[in-house]
Structures are given as structure tokens and as C-alpha cells.
Design a protein around this motif. Structure first.
Motif, PDB file in Angstrom:
ATOM      1  N   LYS A 142       0.432   2.356   5.722  1.00  0.00           N
ATOM      2  CA  LYS A 142      -0.299   2.671   4.481  1.00  0.00           C
ATOM      3  C   LYS A 142       0.455   3.734   3.672  1.00  0.00           C
ATOM      4  CE  LYS A 142      -3.644  -0.011   5.621  1.00  0.00           C
ATOM      5  NZ  LYS A 142      -4.048  -1.221   4.910  1.00  0.00           N
ATOM      6  N   LEU A 143       1.084   4.666   4.366  1.00  0.00           N
ATOM      7  CA  LEU A 143       1.872   5.685   3.653  1.00  0.00           C
ATOM      8  C   LEU A 143       3.036   5.036   2.924  1.00  0.00           C
ATOM      9  CD1 LEU A 143       1.928   8.650   6.211  1.00  0.00           C
ATOM     10  CD2 LEU A 143       0.756   8.576   4.016  1.00  0.00           C
ATOM     11  N   ALA A 144       3.682   4.085   3.590  1.00  0.00           N
ATOM     12  CA  ALA A 144       4.809   3.388   2.956  1.00  0.00           C
ATOM     13  C   ALA A 144       4.314   2.576   1.762  1.00  0.00           C
ATOM     14  CB  ALA A 144       5.498   2.489   3.975  1.00  0.00           C
ATOM     15  N   LEU A 145       3.168   1.923   1.944  1.00  0.00           N
ATOM     16  CA  LEU A 145       2.572   1.123   0.866  1.00  0.00           C
ATOM     17  C   LEU A 145       2.284   2.003  -0.357  1.00  0.00           C
ATOM     18  CD1 LEU A 145       1.343  -1.755   0.388  1.00  0.00           C
ATOM     19  CD2 LEU A 145      -0.822  -0.842   1.200  1.00  0.00           C
ATOM     20  N   SER A 146       1.938   3.253  -0.099  1.00  0.00           N
ATOM     21  CA  SER A 146       1.626   4.183  -1.182  1.00  0.00           C
ATOM     22  C   SER A 146       2.867   4.873  -1.729  1.00  0.00           C
ATOM     23  CB  SER A 146       0.624   5.237  -0.689  1.00  0.00           C
ATOM     24  OG  SER A 146      -0.509   4.595  -0.179  1.00  0.00           O
ATOM     25  N   GLY A 147       4.025   4.473  -1.242  1.00  0.00           N
ATOM     26  CA  GLY A 147       5.266   4.983  -1.815  1.00  0.00           C
ATOM     27  C   GLY A 147       5.711   6.324  -1.266  1.00  0.00           C
ATOM     28  N   LEU A 148       5.254   6.676  -0.059  1.00  0.00           N
ATOM     29  CA  LEU A 148       5.717   7.947   0.530  1.00  0.00           C
ATOM     30  C   LEU A 148       6.822   7.677   1.551  1.00  0.00           C
ATOM     31  CD1 LEU A 148       2.374   9.876   1.126  1.00  0.00           C
ATOM     32  CD2 LEU A 148       4.252  10.559  -0.372  1.00  0.00           C
ATOM     33  N   PRO A 149       7.815   8.575   1.607  1.00  0.00           N
ATOM     34  CA  PRO A 149       8.855   8.404   2.627  1.00  0.00           C
ATOM     35  C   PRO A 149       8.278   8.714   4.011  1.00  0.00           C
ATOM     36  CG  PRO A 149       9.165  10.466   1.439  1.00  0.00           C
ATOM     37  CD  PRO A 149       8.012   9.763   0.783  1.00  0.00           C
ATOM     38  N   PRO A 150       8.850   8.122   5.078  1.00  0.00           N
ATOM     39  CA  PRO A 150       8.274   8.290   6.423  1.00  0.00           C
ATOM     40  C   PRO A 150       8.115   9.755   6.824  1.00  0.00           C
ATOM     41  CG  PRO A 150      10.093   6.711   6.455  1.00  0.00           C
ATOM     42  CD  PRO A 150      10.037   7.252   5.074  1.00  0.00           C
ATOM     43  N   LEU A 183     -11.000   5.595  -8.026  1.00  0.00           N
ATOM     44  CA  LEU A 183     -10.009   6.646  -8.261  1.00  0.00           C
ATOM     45  C   LEU A 183     -10.562   7.599  -9.314  1.00  0.00           C
ATOM     46  CD1 LEU A 183      -6.911   4.262  -8.676  1.00  0.00           C
ATOM     47  CD2 LEU A 183      -7.587   5.475  -6.606  1.00  0.00           C
ATOM     48  N   ASP A 184     -10.666   8.882  -8.948  1.00  0.00           N
ATOM     49  CA  ASP A 184     -11.199   9.860  -9.903  1.00  0.00           C
ATOM     50  C   ASP A 184     -10.048  10.748 -10.372  1.00  0.00           C
ATOM     51  OD1 ASP A 184     -12.811  11.462 -11.450  1.00  0.00           O
ATOM     52  OD2 ASP A 184     -14.301  11.823  -9.868  1.00  0.00           O
ATOM     53  N   GLU A 185      -9.596  10.532 -11.576  1.00  0.00           N
ATOM     54  CA  GLU A 185      -8.487  11.278 -12.178  1.00  0.00           C
ATOM     55  C   GLU A 185      -7.238  11.281 -11.281  1.00  0.00           C
ATOM     56  OE1 GLU A 185      -8.575  12.319 -15.124  1.00  0.00           O
ATOM     57  OE2 GLU A 185     -10.647  12.737 -15.665  1.00  0.00           O
ATOM     58  N   PRO A 186      -6.739  10.104 -10.916  1.00  0.00           N
ATOM     59  CA  PRO A 186      -5.618  10.087  -9.963  1.00  0.00           C
ATOM     60  C   PRO A 186      -4.319  10.661 -10.519  1.00  0.00           C
ATOM     61  CG  PRO A 186      -6.017   7.877 -10.787  1.00  0.00           C
ATOM     62  CD  PRO A 186      -7.146   8.739 -11.290  1.00  0.00           C
ATOM     63  N   ALA A 197       4.568   6.150 -12.618  1.00  0.00           N
ATOM     64  CA  ALA A 197       4.874   5.498 -11.333  1.00  0.00           C
ATOM     65  C   ALA A 197       3.570   5.222 -10.578  1.00  0.00           C
ATOM     66  CB  ALA A 197       5.800   6.381 -10.501  1.00  0.00           C
ATOM     67  N   PHE A 198       2.664   6.159 -10.645  1.00  0.00           N
ATOM     68  CA  PHE A 198       1.379   5.989  -9.954  1.00  0.00           C
ATOM     69  C   PHE A 198       0.599   4.830 -10.591  1.00  0.00           C
ATOM     70  CE2 PHE A 198      -2.726   6.950  -8.181  1.00  0.00           C
ATOM     71  CZ  PHE A 198      -2.438   7.572  -6.980  1.00  0.00           C
ATOM     72  N   ASP A 199       0.631   4.764 -11.916  1.00  0.00           N
ATOM     73  CA  ASP A 199      -0.029   3.646 -12.615  1.00  0.00           C
ATOM     74  C   ASP A 199       0.505   2.303 -12.141  1.00  0.00           C
ATOM     75  OD1 ASP A 199      -1.527   5.348 -14.145  1.00  0.00           O
ATOM     76  OD2 ASP A 199      -0.271   5.184 -15.941  1.00  0.00           O
ATOM     77  N   ARG A 200       1.848   2.221 -12.072  1.00  0.00           N
ATOM     78  CA  ARG A 200       2.456   0.946 -11.664  1.00  0.00           C
ATOM     79  C   ARG A 200       2.045   0.583 -10.238  1.00  0.00           C
ATOM     80  NH1 ARG A 200       6.885   2.994 -14.290  1.00  0.00           N
ATOM     81  NH2 ARG A 200       7.907   3.532 -12.340  1.00  0.00           N
ATOM     82  N   LEU A 201       1.968   1.624  -9.399  1.00  0.00           N
ATOM     83  CA  LEU A 201       1.556   1.398  -8.012  1.00  0.00           C
ATOM     84  C   LEU A 201       0.136   0.813  -7.956  1.00  0.00           C
ATOM     85  CD1 LEU A 201       1.918   1.777  -4.949  1.00  0.00           C
ATOM     86  CD2 LEU A 201       1.258   4.169  -5.244  1.00  0.00           C
ATOM     87  N   ILE A 202      -0.757   1.355  -8.744  1.00  0.00           N
ATOM     88  CA  ILE A 202      -2.150   0.866  -8.756  1.00  0.00           C
ATOM     89  C   ILE A 202      -2.187  -0.597  -9.205  1.00  0.00           C
ATOM     90  CG2 ILE A 202      -4.437   1.151  -9.837  1.00  0.00           C
ATOM     91  CD1 ILE A 202      -3.568   3.403  -7.893  1.00  0.00           C
TER      92      ILE A 202
END
Ligand code: ATP
Ligand code: MG
Length: 277
Positions: A142-150, A183-186, A197-202
Motif C-alpha cells: 500500500k505504501l508503494a501504491l501511494s508513491g512512497l519509497p520502501p 479525503l479531507d483537504e489532502p 502529483a497527489f491529484d494525479r495519484l488520486i
């Protein structure tokens, strides 16, 4: 310019264009003491849509979100999600539905003493019935899916940048494979590049996982970039809910200030130039 006919609730106009409703709010009243926040508020959210919810500070966007996810018992009215009024169900039945919500709260709400990986694993252990090892394995995905490095998984929230904390909170919201993401004010507090980048991820997550997204935001770029419809909260109810062009053309002082002010015009122009690319 679109004018609002207050005798004819604009929220009802949405029904023709929308996918089947996954959230139906009817006649919602929320009151704190003598302070009425919502009065006969109606709103439907279609399955698979990204609905942007906007309104001035204190108009009750977060309270509306909390009412829908069952954290705020309404004074009156009904909230149906997945065709069920969850407040009428037993606690165990209710939790089966509530598991299908992923929530990213306005104030983050990650546990500061746990690592990011542990934060994401926690709902999988508590509600998913997984062992610690299984939960941590899935949490890393899930962390990887959310774009975080390991390596972010081993850090505590305080060791991450604001944008990474948002991604970690998103990973936790996605832990139980929700159907609806709240999502409240993400993107609040993110720089414009991080925010887009966060928008594109959503958007990618919605497209890939078929999520429905209830997105409270002040971010005009987000509204233009990813929302299918926008609901404007004003005067204790949903003043208008429609596509962004219709909302931006609505004859209301707050809407005009917001969408036709310098920031609104810049966001609209940026969205148009992106469409042309
Ligand atoms: N638990 C509570 N008890 C009393 N008043 C509350 C409670 N929760 C919210 N309120 C009040 O309800 C109103 C709406 O709050 P809410 O947090 O929903 O606003 P908002 O639209 O999300 O604002 P913002 O854009 O600043 O996040 C505010 O006046 C707030 O003080
Ligand atoms: Mg709020």
C-alpha cells in the motif's frame, strides 16, 4: 450565468447525469447547541465519481464527511451508503460496511509513536484479522501504491515531509481496499508540484481500483484537474452540485469570488491549456 432557484433544490438536478448513487444524504440537520451547521442538506454521490466538496471555512465540510462515515450522529435526516442507513444496523453489521470506507482526515491522524509501516499495518491487524507479518507485507504494498519509497516505512511520521505524510495517510486509508475514499483537504500545505502529483495519484487510483472519491478541498487546481462534479456548501446546505463549468457560472457571491477571482481564473486557464496539450 446559471441562477439558483432556491424553491427548486439544485441538488436534485444531479440525478439525471449521475452513475447510481453510492452515498445518499437526505434532509441532513447537524446542530451543535444553538449553532446549526446543516439544515435540510441533500447530496448524492455517484459510484466511481470524484466529487469535490467546497465551501468557506466553517461551512461544515468536515462535519458532513464525518456524518457520512458515521462519526457524527446527525440531529435529523438520513445518510445512506451502499443503499443502507448504517445508523439502523447493529454494530457488527455496521462495521462490515464501515470497513469499505478509507478516510484521510484533515488533521492527518497518524500515530506519531508508530512507524509509517506500522501505521498502515494497524487497520489490517485490527479489522482485517491479519497477523503482524501478513499486515506488514500488505502495508508495504500500500505504501508503494501511494508513491512512497520502501525506506519511508521504517520512519516515524515526524521524520517525513508533509507530502510524504499525506501519502502515508493515503496508504493507511487504502489499507482495507475501500470502495469509497474520503479525503479531507489532502493537498493542503503541499507545494503546487506535490499537490498536482497527489491529484494525479488520486485519479489513477480511482481509475485503477474503481473507487468513489469524496474530496473536500480548497484547492482550485484539484477541482479543475480531477473532479467530475463539485458540490458547494453554503447557507447550511448544498447550494449547487454540478460540473465545474456550471458551478463556476453560478450566480452566487461566494462562488463568483472563489471561481472568478484571480486564483480561480488562473486554475481555469491552467486546466484549459492542459486539455489542449
Ligand atoms: N464536535 C463539534 N462540536 C461543536 N462544534 C463543532 C464540532 N465539530 C464542528 N463544529 C463546528 O461546526 C462548524 C463546521 O465545522 P467544519 O469543521 O465542518 O468546517 P469546515 O467546512 O470543514 O471548515 P474548514 O474549511 O476550516 O476545514 C464550525 O463552526 C465548527 O466549529
Ligand atoms: Mg474542514
Amino acid at each position: 450565468m446559471v441562477t439558483i432557484d432556491s424553491a427548486n433544490n439544485p441538488a436534485s438536478h444531479q440525478a439525471q447525469k449521475m452513475a447510481p448513487a453510492i452515498i445518499e444524504v437526505r434532509g441532513l440537520v447537524n446542530r451543535f447547541g444553538k449553532h446549526t451547521i446543516h439544515d435540510q442538506l441533500d447530496l448524492s454521490v455517484g459510484q466511481g465519481e470524484i466529487l469535490g466538496v467546497v465551501g468557506g471555512s466553517g461551512t461544515g465540510k468536515s462535519v458532513l464527511l464525518r456524518s457520512i462515515v458515521g462519526l457524527q450522529a446527525p440531529t435529523a435526516g438520513s445518510v445512506q451508503v451502499f443503499g443502507q442507513d448504517l445508523s439502523l444496523l447493529s454494530a457488527s453489521q455496521r462495521s462490515r460496511y464501515e470497513r469499505r470506507f478509507g478516510v484521510l482526515f484533515q488533521r492527518g491522524a497518524l500515530f506519531s509513536s508508530l512507524t509509517v509501516l506500522e501505521n498502515v499495518a494497524l487497520p489490517l491487524i485490527e479489522y482485517g484479522g491479519m497477523t503482524r507479518a501478513e499486515a506488514q507485507h500488505l502495508a508495504a504494498i500500500k505504501l508503494a501504491l501511494s508513491g512512497l519509497p520502501p525506506e519511508a516505512g521504517a520512519k516515524t511520521p515526524a521524520q517525513l515531509s508533509g507530502g510524504m505524510v499525506k501519502r502515508a495517510a493515503l496508504a493507511r486509508a487504502l489499507a482495507l481496499d475501500p470502495d469509497i475514499l474520503f479525503l479531507d483537504e489532502p493537498t493542503a500545505g503541499l507545494d503546487p508540484i506535490g499537490a498536482s502529483a497527489f491529484d494525479r495519484l488520486i485519479m489513477t487510483l480511482r481509475d485503477a481500483l474503481g473507487l468513489t472519491v469524496f474530496l473536500v478541498t480548497h484547492d482550485l487546481d484539484t477541482l479543475y484537474a480531477i473532479c467530475d462534479r463539485i458540490a458547494v456548501l453554503s447557507a447550511k446546505r448544498v447550494l449547487v452540485v454540478a460540473d465545474i463549468a456550471t458551478v463556476a457560472a453560478t450566480d452566487d457571491p461566494w462562488i463568483q469570488d472563489y471561481f472568478q477571482g484571480p486564483r480561480g481564473r488562473a486554475a481555469s486557464k491552467a486546466a484549459l491549456s492542459l486539455q489542449k496539450e
